[in-house]
Design a protein around this motif. Structure first.
Motif: not given
Length: 154
Positions: A20, A71-78, A80, A83
């Motif tokens: 990821h 943010i979208v990528r982190r939420r979509r892949t789950g 975390y 950073r």
């Protein structure tokens, strides 16, 4: 030496999480364009007839789009991941070197433009823009190796 299923599962989980850290190819293309645009800021400011207001708003839009993408990528892949690059011991020194080289290149272009050597600045633009692109790719690879080795600090 016999392999342990638990350790193999941990290693496999680390490899999946490390995957990821690699953005898609389209990200690198957009990043390359942004590197050229940002490295050429001193050049664009002299070539554009306006006061640069549009350029400033464009930079704000690029920064906002970058934050939304993360943010979208982190939420979509789950997944975390930490950073800050300092959380990845293998990438820290390289990241500092890339920042220093990028700043030196930007200041060099600015000095060339300030002294009226816009042609030389344009010639130096692509090599200067390649430094953060290649450097960031290498930083991402170092982050991936740190995750696979289990050396990430929260």
């Amino acid at each position: 030496m016999a392999s342990t299923p638990e350790l193999d599962q941990v290693a496999e989980a680390r490899r999946r999480i490390a995957a990821h850290t690699s953005p898609p190819g389209s990200y690198w293309v957009v990043f390359a364009v942004v590197c050229v645009l940002l490295a050429g800021l001193p050049i664009w400011r002299t070539l554009l007839p306006a006061e640069g207001a549009y350029l400033d708003w464009t930079l704000v839009a690029v920064a906002a789009a970058s934050a939304v993408y993360a943010i979208v990528r982190r939420r979509r892949t789950g997944v975390y991941l930490p950073r800050h690059v300092a959380s990845y011991p293998g990438a820290r020194t390289l990241w500092i070197a890339v920042l220093a080289a990028t700043a030196a290149g930007f200041l060099g272009i600015r000095a060339l433009v300030d002294h009226g050597h816009t042609g030389l600045a344009l010639a130096a633009l692509l090599p200067v823009a390649a430094v953060p692109l290649v450097g960031y790719m290498r930083v991402r690879a170092a982050m991936r190796r740190s995750i696979e080795a289990g050396r990430v600090k929260p």
